[in-house]
Design a protein around this motif. Structure first.
Motif, PDB file in Angstrom:
ATOM      1  N   ALA B 201       0.851  -1.194   0.000  1.00 59.92           N
ATOM      2  CA  ALA B 201       0.000   0.000   0.000  1.00 59.92           C
ATOM      3  C   ALA B 201       0.882   1.236   0.000  1.00 59.92           C
ATOM      4  O   ALA B 201       2.003   1.212   0.513  1.00 59.92           O
ATOM      5  CB  ALA B 201      -0.896  -0.011   1.235  1.00 59.92           C
ATOM      6  N   PRO B 202       0.398   2.358  -0.611  1.00 62.41           N
ATOM      7  CA  PRO B 202       1.209   3.577  -0.650  1.00 62.41           C
ATOM      8  C   PRO B 202       1.546   4.057   0.762  1.00 62.41           C
ATOM      9  O   PRO B 202       0.825   3.772   1.714  1.00 62.41           O
ATOM     10  CB  PRO B 202       0.309   4.590  -1.362  1.00 62.41           C
ATOM     11  CG  PRO B 202      -0.922   3.895  -1.758  1.00 62.41           C
ATOM     12  CD  PRO B 202      -0.899   2.493  -1.257  1.00 62.41           C
ATOM     13  N   ASP B 203       2.665   4.813   0.881  1.00 59.07           N
ATOM     14  CA  ASP B 203       3.091   5.315   2.188  1.00 59.07           C
ATOM     15  C   ASP B 203       2.253   6.524   2.569  1.00 59.07           C
ATOM     16  O   ASP B 203       2.307   7.558   1.909  1.00 59.07           O
ATOM     17  CB  ASP B 203       4.570   5.718   2.134  1.00 59.07           C
ATOM     18  CG  ASP B 203       5.436   4.513   1.816  1.00 59.07           C
ATOM     19  OD1 ASP B 203       5.072   3.422   2.260  1.00 59.07           O
ATOM     20  OD2 ASP B 203       6.452   4.677   1.117  1.00 59.07           O
ATOM     21  N   VAL B 204       1.467   6.388   3.635  1.00 54.30           N
ATOM     22  CA  VAL B 204       0.582   7.476   4.047  1.00 54.30           C
ATOM     23  C   VAL B 204       0.700   7.706   5.550  1.00 54.30           C
ATOM     24  O   VAL B 204       1.119   6.823   6.288  1.00 54.30           O
ATOM     25  CB  VAL B 204      -0.892   7.155   3.707  1.00 54.30           C
ATOM     26  CG1 VAL B 204      -1.117   7.152   2.212  1.00 54.30           C
ATOM     27  CG2 VAL B 204      -1.320   5.829   4.319  1.00 54.30           C
ATOM     28  N   ALA B 205       0.301   8.905   5.969  1.00 57.19           N
ATOM     29  CA  ALA B 205       0.377   9.227   7.391  1.00 57.19           C
ATOM     30  C   ALA B 205      -0.785  10.128   7.784  1.00 57.19           C
ATOM     31  O   ALA B 205      -1.294  10.898   6.971  1.00 57.19           O
ATOM     32  CB  ALA B 205       1.694   9.942   7.704  1.00 57.19           C
ATOM     33  N   ASN B 230      11.996   9.618   7.167  1.00 58.19           N
ATOM     34  CA  ASN B 230      13.159   8.736   7.012  1.00 58.19           C
ATOM     35  C   ASN B 230      13.654   8.772   5.561  1.00 58.19           C
ATOM     36  O   ASN B 230      14.097   7.770   5.017  1.00 58.19           O
ATOM     37  CB  ASN B 230      12.814   7.293   7.395  1.00 58.19           C
ATOM     38  CG  ASN B 230      12.473   7.175   8.871  1.00 58.19           C
ATOM     39  OD1 ASN B 230      12.560   8.146   9.620  1.00 58.19           O
ATOM     40  ND2 ASN B 230      12.096   5.988   9.288  1.00 58.19           N
ATOM     41  N   GLY B 231      13.524   9.933   4.910  1.00 57.98           N
ATOM     42  CA  GLY B 231      14.018  10.075   3.549  1.00 57.98           C
ATOM     43  C   GLY B 231      13.063   9.579   2.484  1.00 57.98           C
ATOM     44  O   GLY B 231      13.354   9.674   1.294  1.00 57.98           O
ATOM     45  N   ILE B 232      11.901   9.043   2.864  1.00 59.30           N
ATOM     46  CA  ILE B 232      10.937   8.510   1.892  1.00 59.30           C
ATOM     47  C   ILE B 232       9.753   9.471   1.838  1.00 59.30           C
ATOM     48  O   ILE B 232       9.271   9.909   2.880  1.00 59.30           O
ATOM     49  CB  ILE B 232      10.413   7.131   2.358  1.00 59.30           C
ATOM     50  CG1 ILE B 232      11.571   6.189   2.677  1.00 59.30           C
ATOM     51  CG2 ILE B 232       9.434   6.541   1.367  1.00 59.30           C
ATOM     52  CD1 ILE B 232      12.289   5.681   1.474  1.00 59.30           C
ATOM     53  N   PRO B 233       9.269   9.829   0.631  1.00 60.10           N
ATOM     54  CA  PRO B 233       8.099  10.715   0.586  1.00 60.10           C
ATOM     55  C   PRO B 233       6.844   9.996   1.090  1.00 60.10           C
ATOM     56  O   PRO B 233       6.508   8.913   0.603  1.00 60.10           O
ATOM     57  CB  PRO B 233       7.960  11.076  -0.898  1.00 60.10           C
ATOM     58  CG  PRO B 233       8.755  10.070  -1.628  1.00 60.10           C
ATOM     59  CD  PRO B 233       9.797   9.514  -0.702  1.00 60.10           C
ATOM     60  N   VAL B 234       6.182  10.581   2.073  1.00 61.92           N
ATOM     61  CA  VAL B 234       4.985   9.992   2.658  1.00 61.92           C
ATOM     62  C   VAL B 234       3.846  11.001   2.519  1.00 61.92           C
ATOM     63  O   VAL B 234       4.030  12.182   2.794  1.00 61.92           O
ATOM     64  CB  VAL B 234       5.216   9.660   4.153  1.00 61.92           C
ATOM     65  CG1 VAL B 234       3.914   9.302   4.853  1.00 61.92           C
ATOM     66  CG2 VAL B 234       6.238   8.540   4.291  1.00 61.92           C
ATOM     67  N   THR B 235       2.688  10.516   2.044  1.00 62.92           N
ATOM     68  CA  THR B 235       1.558  11.416   1.804  1.00 62.92           C
ATOM     69  C   THR B 235       0.749  11.614   3.087  1.00 62.92           C
ATOM     70  O   THR B 235       0.375  10.633   3.739  1.00 62.92           O
ATOM     71  CB  THR B 235       0.636  10.824   0.728  1.00 62.92           C
ATOM     72  OG1 THR B 235       1.430  10.464  -0.390  1.00 62.92           O
ATOM     73  CG2 THR B 235      -0.424  11.831   0.321  1.00 62.92           C
ATOM     74  N   ILE B 236       0.492  12.884   3.437  1.00 65.83           N
ATOM     75  CA  ILE B 236      -0.387  13.163   4.574  1.00 65.83           C
ATOM     76  C   ILE B 236      -1.820  13.052   4.075  1.00 65.83           C
ATOM     77  O   ILE B 236      -2.227  13.757   3.152  1.00 65.83           O
ATOM     78  CB  ILE B 236      -0.131  14.580   5.120  1.00 65.83           C
ATOM     79  CG1 ILE B 236       1.288  14.663   5.680  1.00 65.83           C
ATOM     80  CG2 ILE B 236      -1.151  14.925   6.206  1.00 65.83           C
ATOM     81  CD1 ILE B 236       1.661  16.034   6.179  1.00 65.83           C
ATOM     82  N   VAL B 237      -2.584  12.123   4.661  1.00 68.64           N
ATOM     83  CA  VAL B 237      -3.955  11.933   4.175  1.00 68.64           C
ATOM     84  C   VAL B 237      -4.993  12.581   5.078  1.00 68.64           C
ATOM     85  O   VAL B 237      -6.131  12.774   4.669  1.00 68.64           O
ATOM     86  CB  VAL B 237      -4.299  10.437   4.010  1.00 68.64           C
ATOM     87  CG1 VAL B 237      -3.500   9.822   2.883  1.00 68.64           C
ATOM     88  CG2 VAL B 237      -4.087   9.682   5.311  1.00 68.64           C
ATOM     89  N   GLY B 238      -4.624  12.932   6.297  1.00 64.10           N
ATOM     90  CA  GLY B 238      -5.645  13.527   7.155  1.00 64.10           C
ATOM     91  C   GLY B 238      -5.088  13.994   8.489  1.00 64.10           C
ATOM     92  O   GLY B 238      -3.926  13.759   8.813  1.00 64.10           O
ATOM     93  N   VAL B 239      -5.965  14.663   9.238  1.00 67.69           N
ATOM     94  CA  VAL B 239      -5.610  15.178  10.559  1.00 67.69           C
ATOM     95  C   VAL B 239      -6.561  14.555  11.572  1.00 67.69           C
ATOM     96  O   VAL B 239      -7.780  14.543  11.367  1.00 67.69           O
ATOM     97  CB  VAL B 239      -5.726  16.718  10.595  1.00 67.69           C
ATOM     98  CG1 VAL B 239      -5.399  17.246  11.984  1.00 67.69           C
ATOM     99  CG2 VAL B 239      -4.823  17.345   9.546  1.00 67.69           C
ATOM    100  N   SER B 240      -6.020  14.013  12.647  1.00 71.04           N
ATOM    101  CA  SER B 240      -6.875  13.391  13.665  1.00 71.04           C
ATOM    102  C   SER B 240      -7.492  14.485  14.536  1.00 71.04           C
ATOM    103  O   SER B 240      -6.969  15.595  14.604  1.00 71.04           O
ATOM    104  CB  SER B 240      -6.079  12.387  14.494  1.00 71.04           C
ATOM    105  OG  SER B 240      -4.982  13.013  15.100  1.00 71.04           O
ATOM    106  N   PRO B 241      -8.618  14.175  15.201  1.00 68.66           N
ATOM    107  CA  PRO B 241      -9.341  15.226  15.935  1.00 68.66           C
ATOM    108  C   PRO B 241      -8.516  15.834  17.060  1.00 68.66           C
ATOM    109  O   PRO B 241      -7.650  15.179  17.633  1.00 68.66           O
ATOM    110  CB  PRO B 241     -10.563  14.504  16.486  1.00 68.66           C
ATOM    111  CG  PRO B 241     -10.269  13.062  16.392  1.00 68.66           C
ATOM    112  CD  PRO B 241      -9.306  12.891  15.268  1.00 68.66           C
TER     113      PRO B 241
END
Lengths: 111, 862
Positions: B201-205, B230-241
């Motif tokens: 799965a794609p790298d997401v956070a 850690n040097g890898i592009p990670v997509t921000i998908v959302g913000v927790s409450p």
């Protein structure tokens, strides 16, 4: 004769069933109806009136009296009428219960 | 509504109209009736006023007004009382808010009371284990007839930012059902789902609200953008409450990523996905209609199969058997998880008991002051009783006064508590760099304090109030002496407790840890993040070490896998060469380079240090004294061989040296057999550089930082002292010693103020007696001695009561002490002496005043 707790309220409500009366009139009416047995002190009656008014069972209005004098007249509200019914049946239950316990007046017991 | 009509009467304007109307009505009736018939009209009017009014509330208001006037009239008294209570209540609020933050606060999630924490316990084991492997958590999540969801999670650190400006950010690895199980909705964007936690799965956070605010100023455009993790592009998908910072209490997870992403984002840790690694906590929510108990019993049914299927095939048979026999337990999980809870539960409960005693002392103190003042107010109270005030009425008024004092104390106390707890948690964080608590006073804490204030107000006010209003004039009262001795006894208990904790810390600091912590700097790094591997990594480390060794001020530098009282050590099974490797006898292993012992100043007792020829595969070892004594008693181990499970089959290592024991795992623990191997005889991994510096440590640290930042662009370089690391391992003991002595000192001050007040008051009351004695020829010294004797008698009785109490109570903390009996005579005697000395100081001033009484003035005194 001493009054039981809460009985005064009931007497006031009952007295106002017939007609609106002013404070002193209520005291007089209770005395007359009870054939002078119940002589309510005005000092106790008057705060009771205000308490009943606060509860919404009676309402008051300034009117002119029979001798052309201004006075505040109290009348029963519909809520007060309902309350009187409740008090009345409670009173009847109480009287019959006490009557059962006490039975007939014993010989020579009349004071 | 009656209430509504009644509320109207609180308005002064309504009240005025009704008042005028009533008087008019009474006037009118008086005109109608004969004057006698109406009786006392004023009284009737007064009774009506009480029908309209809120007598209790109005009375309270008047009492409060009166109380404030009394306080203004006696500012010294009011200040003493309020300060005493502020300290007492503040200390309680402070400790309670720590307990609340650590143990009582629900996670800000949907119906937290439904959540359960999954635990296992092996047969015969006392404590539960809370760690699970990734495959087991996923298997638990599949039990849809038991759980609505199962969340596996573990805290971690991420290196965020482009090369050259990398920051370390606290984060968490979680399973796909994490947010769904907790029942959270995104503030913006989306949260993680099951699909995110699948291989490939794609790298997401997902980031927290706080991180969004700090780093991105709440810019909604950040959703869908990538950040380097850690040097890898990670997509921000959302913000927790807002308010949610992860299920690990005390450790904020600002960046949360699905576990499946580990393979890309942190390849060196990809082993965590394997069935052999138990590293995740599991919070679960039973499905609707399934109670925790039912879930537990259903789980017992499927657990053996899951355990058998998901244990790795190479699991040692003994452990496998033990694991298959484990029982599962579902513990309440609504307050999340934290290792801090286990660690600080007992210390906090002990501290709670201590502050409870402090409050008792403060209450006794204030009660004594009130007693003294009540006798000063006897005339006022007598007059009020005489003109018809009921005793209950006056008691109520006195209690209103004491409760108001307590409330003022509480308000001040909450402020004190807030400042203290902030400072405390900050000092934890300085040691660990990671502890964050929400300490804003909440309903629990404020409710607790309010109850405390009202309770103490009544508690310390009742006796004096009853005494003051007693109709029979009281004879010489014993109550104040009883209160005083109680204070002394309780202070002694607290002082002894403080003494025991301080001595424990001293003993721990005096333990020979086997190295000299002063002047040593540590840097933790991982060359694999910079793209080095194998031989190139080894060469890179060698270059770094050579460069650091040449920096000005550096006396000696070395590299190791782990550091004393830090991370990076592990255990292996060991035996003498020729013996069979035992199942459960092991030693601590630590790979180090040459000069490690020189840098730490750990004495080499026999043989030699590692040298530049110790490269290649595992060949040589240096062992600790404890190891030598255990495996080669009465023999010279140098030149002998040991067998260790570092490789398969086990390696034979020649022992080339013996060093002094180093406290690697904890100062409290007995030295454990330790084997040092050459860092260059194994596959290089992460590393720690340790260096001994001369002169200014901070200057050297700055030089090292500059040097390493250039060489390690993808690392957040942090240099810290070995001293700090040692102190961090003593945090619990430091907290107990610090807070314990703080509370002990507080108790001592309160007791002394109390003693001073009591004696000053009794001297003032006995002015006439003193005057007569002096007139009859008593010398000042005799009078002084008389007052001091009174004090000493009270204090000695207090000590006599306090010693056995402390003796009984200190057993409860025996396990927290180090090299010290709970009945340590030196501590007991020391505490008693300190108390006695302080009490004498407090008694001296009133005694002097007594001896300065002018006989003539005293005799004229009423």
């Amino acid at each position: 004769m001493d009054l039981l707790q809460g009985t005064l309220d009931m007497l006031v409500l009952k007295t106002l069933v017939m007609e609106p009366l002013h404070g002193y009139g209520i005291a007089k009416a209770i005395r007359n109806t009870s054939k002078d047995a119940l002589d309510i002190e005005f000092g106790s009656l008057y705060p009771a009136l205000k308490r009943l008014e606060l509860k919404g069972w009676i309402s008051s209005k300034w009117e002119t009296s029979e001798f052309n004098r201004r006075a505040k007249y109290y009348r029963l509200t519909p809520a007060g009428r309902k309350q009187l019914q409740r008090e009345h049946s409670k009173w009847a239950d109480f009287v019959s219960a006490v009557g059962h316990v006490m039975g007939p007046i014993p010989e020579g017991g009349k004071s | 509504m009656t209430l509504w009509r009644k509320l109207k009467y609180l308005l002064p304007s309504v009240r005025r109209v009704e008042e005028r109307d009533m008087l008019e009505e009474l006037e009118a009736l008086a005109a109608i009736a004969e004057i006698k018939e109406l009786g006392n009209r004023t009284r009737a009017a007064e009774e009506v006023r009480s029908v309209w009014g809120w007598p209790r509330i109005e009375e309270f208001y008047r009492d409060a007004q009166y109380a404030f006037r009394m306080m203004r009239a006696n500012p010294g008294f009011a200040t003493t009382v309020v300060l005493s209570l502020a300290l007492g209540i503040g200390a309680n609020t402070a400790i309670f808010s720590l307990i609340d933050a650590l143990m009582l606060r629900w996670l800000p999630v949907r119906n937290p009371q439904e959540l359960v924490l999954v635990k296992t316990r092996s047969k015969g084991d006392v404590s539960f284990r809370e760690n699970f492997s990734y495959p087991i958590v996923r298997a638990l999540a599949e039990q849809k007839d038991i759980f609505a969801g199962v969340a596996g999670f573990s805290g971690t650190g991420f290196l965020v930012g482009p090369p050259g400006s990398v920051n370390s950010v606290n984060g968490a690895w979680v399973t796909g059902e994490y947010y769904e199980t907790l029942g959270l909705n995104p503030l913006t964007g989306r949260l993680l789902g099951r699909a995110d936690d699948e291989p490939g799965a794609p790298d997401v956070a997902v980031i927290t609200d706080g991180y969004w605010e700090r780093q991105f100023s709440r810019n909604p455009g950040i959703i869908g953008q990538t950040i380097p993790v850690n040097g890898i592009p990670v997509t921000i998908v959302g913000v927790s409450p807002a308010g949610f910072t992860g299920a690990n209490v005390g450790q904020i997870a600002d960046i949360t990523m699905p576990i499946a992403n580990i393979t890309q984002v942190n390849p060196t840790m990809a082993v965590l996905l394997n069935p052999g690694n138990f590293w995740l906590r599991a919070l679960a929510r039973p499905r609707d209609g399934v109670s925790a108990r039912l879930a537990e019993s259903r789980l017992q049914g499927v657990w053996p199969e899951i355990a058998a299927r998901l244990l790795p095939p190479n699991f040692p048979s003994r452990l496998r058997k033990a694991f298959l026999e484990t029982e599962l337990q579902l513990a309440p999980g609504g307050t999340g998880h934290t290792f801090l809870r286990e660690m600080f539960k007992k210390p906090l409960l002990v501290l709670m008991a201590a502050v409870g005693l402090v409050l008792l002392i403060a209450c006794a103190n204030v009660a004594n002051l009130l007693l003294a003042r009540a006798s000063a107010r006897q005339r006022e109270i007598a007059i009020r009783l005489a003109i018809g005030a009921g005793r209950g009425r006056i008691v109520r008024q006195l209690l209103t006064e004491s409760t108001l004092l307590a409330i003022l104390g509480a308000v001040l106390g909450v402020g004190l508590a807030w400042a203290t707890t902030r400072w405390l948690v900050d000092s934890f964080s300085a040691a660990w760099g990671k502890v964050t608590f929400d300490l804003t006073p909440n309903v629990h804490v404020l409710g607790f304090t309010a109850l405390l204030a009202i309770g103490t107000g009544i508690f310390f006010g009742l006796a004096p109030a009853l005494r003051a209003t007693a109709v029979v004039g009281s004879r010489k009262s014993r109550l104040s002496s009883v209160l005083m001795t109680t204070q002394v006894a309780l202070s002694l208990v607290l002082l002894i407790g403080a003494g025991l904790f301080v001595r424990t810390l001293q003993n721990l600091r005096n333990v020979d840890v086997g190295f000299n912590k002063e002047g040593v700097l540590l840097v933790s790094l991982d060359g694999r993040r910079e793209g080095y591997q194998g031989a190139s990594l080894a060469a890179f480390y060698d270059r770094l070490l050579a460069r650091i060794g040449q920096l000005p001020g550096v006396l000696s530098a070395s590299l190791s896998q782990g550091t004393p009282l830090g991370n990076g050590t592990w255990t292996e099974r060991v035996a003498r060469d020729g013996d069979l490797l035992p199942e459960n006898e092991n030693a601590i292993f630590l790979p180090v380079t040459p000069r490690f012992f020189e840098t730490l100043q750990t004495p080499l007792l026999q043989g030699r240090d590692f040298n530049d020829h110790d490269t290649g595969t595992f060949k040589v070892a240096i062992v600790s004294e404890a190891f030598a004594q255990r495996y080669f008693p009465n023999e010279n181990p140098v030149g002998q061989f040991l067998l260790a499970s570092v490789t398969k089959p086990p390696s034979r290592l020649e022992i080339v040296g013996v060093v002094r024991n180093i406290a690697t795992e904890g100062i409290r623990l007995n030295p454990y057999p330790t084997v040092y191997v050459s860092y260059r005889q194994r596959e290089p991994q992460n590393a720690n550089i340790e260096l001994r510096a001369a002169g200014s440590l901070s200057q050297v640290a700055q030089a090292v930082r500059t040097e390493l930042r250039a060489k390690l662009p993808s690392t957040a370089v942090e240099v810290h002292g070995l001293t700090e690391q040692v102190e961090a391992s003593l945090i619990q003991e430091r907290m107990m010693a610090m807070l314990g002595s703080g509370f002990g000192a507080l108790a001592l001050v309160l007791a002394c103020v109390g003693l001073y007040g009591l004696l000053a008051y009794s001297v003032a009351r006995r002015t006439k007696e003193m005057g007569i004695r002096m007139a009859l020829g008593a010398r000042p010294l005799v009078v002084e001695a008389m007052v001091v004797r009174d004090a000493v008698r009270l204090v000695l009785i207090g000590i006599a009561l306090g010693l056995p109490t402390a003796w009984a109570a200190s057993r409860l903390i025996a396990s927290m002490l180090f090299h010290l009996k709970p009945t340590d005579p030196a501590t007991l005697a020391g505490a008693a002496l300190v108390l006695l000395a302080a009490a004498l100081t407090a008694a001296y001033l009133p005694a002097r005043r007594a001896s300065r009484v002018n006989p003539m003035t005293a005799l004229r005194h009423d």
